[in-house]
Scaffold this motif. Structure first.
Motif, PDB file in Angstrom:
ATOM      1  N   ARG A   1      -2.873   6.795  11.510  1.00  0.00           N
ATOM      2  CA  ARG A   1      -1.465   6.379  11.495  1.00  0.00           C
ATOM      3  C   ARG A   1      -1.067   5.858  10.108  1.00  0.00           C
ATOM      4  NH1 ARG A   1      -2.682   4.169  16.744  1.00  0.00           N
ATOM      5  NH2 ARG A   1      -1.520   5.220  18.395  1.00  0.00           N
ATOM      6  N   GLN A   2      -1.885   4.932   9.552  1.00  0.00           N
ATOM      7  CA  GLN A   2      -1.523   4.337   8.273  1.00  0.00           C
ATOM      8  C   GLN A   2      -1.612   5.349   7.144  1.00  0.00           C
ATOM      9  OE1 GLN A   2      -0.171   1.260   7.577  1.00  0.00           O
ATOM     10  NE2 GLN A   2       0.111   2.218   5.566  1.00  0.00           N
ATOM     11  N   PHE A   3      -2.635   6.213   7.169  1.00  0.00           N
ATOM     12  CA  PHE A   3      -2.735   7.205   6.101  1.00  0.00           C
ATOM     13  C   PHE A   3      -1.601   8.219   6.199  1.00  0.00           C
ATOM     14  CE2 PHE A   3      -4.779  10.240   3.218  1.00  0.00           C
ATOM     15  CZ  PHE A   3      -5.246   9.355   2.254  1.00  0.00           C
ATOM     16  N   GLY A   4      -1.135   8.473   7.430  1.00  0.00           N
ATOM     17  CA  GLY A   4       0.054   9.307   7.582  1.00  0.00           C
ATOM     18  C   GLY A   4       1.269   8.664   6.928  1.00  0.00           C
ATOM     19  N   ARG A   5       1.417   7.341   7.101  1.00  0.00           N
ATOM     20  CA  ARG A   5       2.512   6.617   6.439  1.00  0.00           C
ATOM     21  C   ARG A   5       2.344   6.648   4.916  1.00  0.00           C
ATOM     22  NH1 ARG A   5       5.548   3.185   9.669  1.00  0.00           N
ATOM     23  NH2 ARG A   5       5.935   1.811   7.889  1.00  0.00           N
ATOM     24  N   ASN A   6       1.086   6.470   4.469  1.00  0.00           N
ATOM     25  CA  ASN A   6       0.819   6.563   3.025  1.00  0.00           C
ATOM     26  C   ASN A   6       1.256   7.914   2.476  1.00  0.00           C
ATOM     27  OD1 ASN A   6      -0.423   4.081   3.340  1.00  0.00           O
ATOM     28  ND2 ASN A   6      -2.483   4.804   2.863  1.00  0.00           N
ATOM     29  N   GLN A   7       0.903   8.980   3.201  1.00  0.00           N
ATOM     30  CA  GLN A   7       1.209  10.324   2.716  1.00  0.00           C
ATOM     31  C   GLN A   7       2.698  10.624   2.758  1.00  0.00           C
ATOM     32  OE1 GLN A   7      -1.758  10.636   1.032  1.00  0.00           O
ATOM     33  NE2 GLN A   7      -1.142  12.759   1.253  1.00  0.00           N
ATOM     34  N   MET A   8       3.396  10.061   3.753  1.00  0.00           N
ATOM     35  CA  MET A   8       4.853  10.193   3.756  1.00  0.00           C
ATOM     36  C   MET A   8       5.436   9.560   2.489  1.00  0.00           C
ATOM     37  SD  MET A   8       5.741   9.327   7.744  1.00  0.00           S
ATOM     38  CE  MET A   8       7.506   9.236   7.409  1.00  0.00           C
ATOM     39  N   ALA A   9       4.941   8.365   2.160  1.00  0.00           N
ATOM     40  CA  ALA A   9       5.402   7.699   0.936  1.00  0.00           C
ATOM     41  C   ALA A   9       5.007   8.497  -0.300  1.00  0.00           C
ATOM     42  CB  ALA A   9       4.821   6.283   0.861  1.00  0.00           C
ATOM     43  N   ASN A  10       3.791   9.061  -0.300  1.00  0.00           N
ATOM     44  CA  ASN A  10       3.310   9.840  -1.435  1.00  0.00           C
ATOM     45  C   ASN A  10       4.177  11.070  -1.666  1.00  0.00           C
ATOM     46  OD1 ASN A  10       1.248  12.101  -2.539  1.00  0.00           O
ATOM     47  ND2 ASN A  10       0.617  10.091  -3.265  1.00  0.00           N
ATOM     48  N   HIS A  11       4.483  11.779  -0.587  1.00  0.00           N
ATOM     49  CA  HIS A  11       5.323  12.967  -0.726  1.00  0.00           C
ATOM     50  C   HIS A  11       6.749  12.585  -1.137  1.00  0.00           C
ATOM     51  CE1 HIS A  11       2.019  15.244   0.702  1.00  0.00           C
ATOM     52  NE2 HIS A  11       2.124  14.892   1.959  1.00  0.00           N
ATOM     53  N   ALA A  12       7.254  11.474  -0.602  1.00  0.00           N
ATOM     54  CA  ALA A  12       8.574  11.007  -1.034  1.00  0.00           C
ATOM     55  C   ALA A  12       8.563  10.657  -2.520  1.00  0.00           C
ATOM     56  CB  ALA A  12       8.993   9.790  -0.204  1.00  0.00           C
ATOM     57  N   GLY A  13       7.455  10.083  -2.988  1.00  0.00           N
ATOM     58  CA  GLY A  13       7.319   9.807  -4.413  1.00  0.00           C
ATOM     59  C   GLY A  13       7.310  11.068  -5.247  1.00  0.00           C
ATOM     60  N   ASN A  14       6.664  12.102  -4.726  1.00  0.00           N
ATOM     61  CA  ASN A  14       6.685  13.396  -5.422  1.00  0.00           C
ATOM     62  C   ASN A  14       8.096  13.960  -5.500  1.00  0.00           C
ATOM     63  OD1 ASN A  14       4.122  14.281  -6.453  1.00  0.00           O
ATOM     64  ND2 ASN A  14       3.372  14.331  -4.352  1.00  0.00           N
TER      65      ASN A  14
ATOM     66  N   LEU B   1       0.829  -1.201   0.000  1.00  0.00           N
ATOM     67  CA  LEU B   1       0.000   0.000   0.000  1.00  0.00           C
ATOM     68  C   LEU B   1       0.868   1.257   0.000  1.00  0.00           C
ATOM     69  CD1 LEU B   1      -2.933   1.132   0.271  1.00  0.00           C
ATOM     70  CD2 LEU B   1      -2.601   1.019   2.751  1.00  0.00           C
ATOM     71  N   GLU B   2       1.928   1.236   0.794  1.00  0.00           N
ATOM     72  CA  GLU B   2       2.826   2.398   0.829  1.00  0.00           C
ATOM     73  C   GLU B   2       3.607   2.541  -0.474  1.00  0.00           C
ATOM     74  OE1 GLU B   2       5.034   1.791   4.467  1.00  0.00           O
ATOM     75  OE2 GLU B   2       3.135   1.569   5.553  1.00  0.00           O
ATOM     76  N   ALA B   3       3.973   1.411  -1.086  1.00  0.00           N
ATOM     77  CA  ALA B   3       4.618   1.471  -2.405  1.00  0.00           C
ATOM     78  C   ALA B   3       3.676   2.070  -3.438  1.00  0.00           C
ATOM     79  CB  ALA B   3       5.060   0.070  -2.838  1.00  0.00           C
ATOM     80  N   LEU B   4       2.406   1.681  -3.372  1.00  0.00           N
ATOM     81  CA  LEU B   4       1.413   2.266  -4.271  1.00  0.00           C
ATOM     82  C   LEU B   4       1.319   3.772  -4.066  1.00  0.00           C
ATOM     83  CD1 LEU B   4      -0.984   2.209  -6.244  1.00  0.00           C
ATOM     84  CD2 LEU B   4      -2.450   1.542  -4.320  1.00  0.00           C
ATOM     85  N   SER B   5       1.297   4.206  -2.811  1.00  0.00           N
ATOM     86  CA  SER B   5       1.242   5.636  -2.518  1.00  0.00           C
ATOM     87  C   SER B   5       2.451   6.366  -3.088  1.00  0.00           C
ATOM     88  CB  SER B   5       1.162   5.867  -1.003  1.00  0.00           C
ATOM     89  OG  SER B   5      -0.003   5.295  -0.461  1.00  0.00           O
ATOM     90  N   PHE B   6       3.616   5.732  -3.007  1.00  0.00           N
ATOM     91  CA  PHE B   6       4.855   6.326  -3.533  1.00  0.00           C
ATOM     92  C   PHE B   6       4.752   6.547  -5.040  1.00  0.00           C
ATOM     93  CE2 PHE B   6       9.058   6.094  -5.401  1.00  0.00           C
ATOM     94  CZ  PHE B   6       9.846   6.879  -4.560  1.00  0.00           C
ATOM     95  N   PHE B   7       4.405   5.492  -5.771  1.00  0.00           N
ATOM     96  CA  PHE B   7       4.378   5.599  -7.232  1.00  0.00           C
ATOM     97  C   PHE B   7       3.148   6.353  -7.728  1.00  0.00           C
ATOM     98  CE2 PHE B   7       6.968   1.668  -6.606  1.00  0.00           C
ATOM     99  CZ  PHE B   7       8.161   2.211  -7.059  1.00  0.00           C
ATOM    100  N   MET B   8       2.066   6.322  -6.947  1.00  0.00           N
ATOM    101  CA  MET B   8       0.859   7.036  -7.343  1.00  0.00           C
ATOM    102  C   MET B   8       1.066   8.549  -7.341  1.00  0.00           C
ATOM    103  SD  MET B   8      -2.965   6.933  -5.678  1.00  0.00           S
ATOM    104  CE  MET B   8      -3.186   5.176  -5.851  1.00  0.00           C
ATOM    105  N   ALA B   9       2.055   9.016  -6.589  1.00  0.00           N
ATOM    106  CA  ALA B   9       2.290  10.460  -6.496  1.00  0.00           C
ATOM    107  C   ALA B   9       2.482  11.082  -7.866  1.00  0.00           C
ATOM    108  CB  ALA B   9       3.520  10.723  -5.622  1.00  0.00           C
TER     109      ALA B   9
END
Length: 405
Positions: free
Chosen positions: A127-140, A7-15
């Motif tokens: 907590r999990q959505f915060g982790r998702n967003q960290m991954a999303n911003h890192a992907g950006n 899920l976090e990998a998806l958030s990263f690449f989805m950015a």
């Protein structure tokens, strides 16, 4: 691979999929000879299309069990529409491609929120959505840095190629999430008993009604609309303003603005769940509202390579806090209704009203009064969200405190 890691990998690449070439479109079209007001109007048309599509997207996410397939389809459609910009130069073609990309991308946020909620339930969502967003911003950050480097060395076509690569990796990440890891009743904000009762009585609030029958939710939507009326145009206008003054390479400077903001957003997304649990949603969002007026003043005063640092740090603070606090607050306010993702879409629609009109307003102001005047005006408009949040504190603070308890 654990489902949450996928899920976090998806958030990263989805950015990069969600953004498309959005941050670069201003300088891309400027390089083709477009005027600021023309660019603003295209971006506003795309924003208005997304605004209309978002509540429908939330309803689809609530209704379907095929959430992974929905994410895959939206990812492919968004990417193909962005790639179409390479082959069209007409106003209608550019506007059409951006409208399709915006409508397709409108599915991604409520779908990701629904999948997250179905995997970790309401108690673990922030907590999990915060982790998702960290991954999303890192992907950006990664996407913007790579786009800037490739764009600098190989031209804008390399930016489009990179978007396609990120889309493929996002699809792979979706396929790594097991279907059985998602509880589809929880993904709508229901437990098993509530899901059975709703199945027996299928009538439920309309797509937008969920925004208006819950007063704190309506105030949240109105505040976001005012905030993004001032915010959405500021990044592309700042890049256009500096490039128009011949103070930077278009691709490299635009990438720099994104990287600075997104690095700050990673930290803000990490801190947001902790601040929420300690201080509540009301205070966290109040801080985010305060960042934009100051950002507008700084953007007007310091329009050069040095000014990008304070301007984009403030962007990172405001957007990073909101990226976690807003979806988590909607989950808390709508828990047990079965309409969580529709409500996410309704709030995003209210936000989209401001975001859609912002490029048109900003582009027109920049064309008539210059970039500095546009930044000051946009910063002034965003004060409305701060005023609304303070004026209705009596209604908002108890609701937020109850959600955070």
């Amino acid at each position: 691979m654990k489902a949450t890691l996928a899920l976090e990998a998806l958030s990263f690449f989805m950015a990069d999929v969600q953004a498309g070439i959005g941050p670069f479109i201003g300088v891309f079209l400027l390089d083709r000879g477009w005027r600021a007001d023309e660019i603003g109007s295209v971006m506003s048309l795309a924003g208005l299309a997304a605004m209309v599509a978002t509540p429908l997207a939330g309803a689809v996410v609530d209704a379907t069990r095929s959430k992974r397939a929905l994410i895959v389809a939206a990812t492919l459609a968004t990417t193909l529409a962005s790639l179409a910009l390479v082959y069209t130069r007409s106003y209608a073609g550019v506007a059409g491609s951006q409208i399709v990309a915006a409508v397709s991308a409108s599915v991604l946020l409520p779908a990701l929120a629904g999948v997250t909620l179905g995997m970790v339930r309401a108690s673990g969502f922030d907590r999990q959505f915060g982790r998702n967003q960290m991954a999303n911003h890192a992907g950006n950050v990664a996407g913007a840095a790579l786009a800037g480097w490739f764009g600098w060395h190989y031209g804008f076509n390399a930016v489009f190629a990179l978007a396609a690569i990120f889309a493929v990796l996002a699809v792979v990440s979706v396929l790594l999430i097991p279907a059985q890891a998602i509880d589809y009743a929880s993904a709508r904000g229901l437990d098993g008993d509530q899901a059975q009762r709703q199945a027996a009585q299928p009538r439920s609030p309309g797509r937008l009604r969920s925004l208006f029958v819950n007063r704190p939710l309506a105030l949240l939507g109105a505040s976001l609309a005012l905030f993004h009326l001032g915010n959405a145009a500021m990044l592309p206008l700042y890049g256009m303003g500096v490039v128009a003054a011949h103070r930077g390479n278009p691709s490299a400077f635009t990438a720099q603005t994104i990287v600075i903001a997104q690095c700050v957003m990673v930290g803000a997304a990490w801190l947001a769940p902790r601040f929420i649990r300690k201080h509540g949603y009301w205070w966290v969002l109040l801080v985010s509202w305060c960042a934009l007026p100051v950002r507008g003043v700084l953007a007007a005063l310091v329009m050069n390579g040095a000014g990008v640092w304070p301007v984009q740090i403030l962007d990172g603070i405001g957007a990073g806090l909101q990226s976690v606090a807003v979806p988590a607050l909607v989950v808390r306010l709508m828990e047990g209704t079965g309409r969580v993702n529709v409500s996410q879409g309704a709030v995003a629609t209210a936000q989209g009203v401001g975001a859609a009109l912002s490029p048109l307003l900003g582009g027109t102001l920049a064309q008539q009064f210059g970039y500095a005047g546009a930044f000051l005006a946009l910063g002034t408009v965003s004060v409305g969200s701060l005023a609304l949040w303070l004026c209705f504190a009596g209604t908002l603070r108890p609701a937020c405190a109850a959600s955070c308890a």
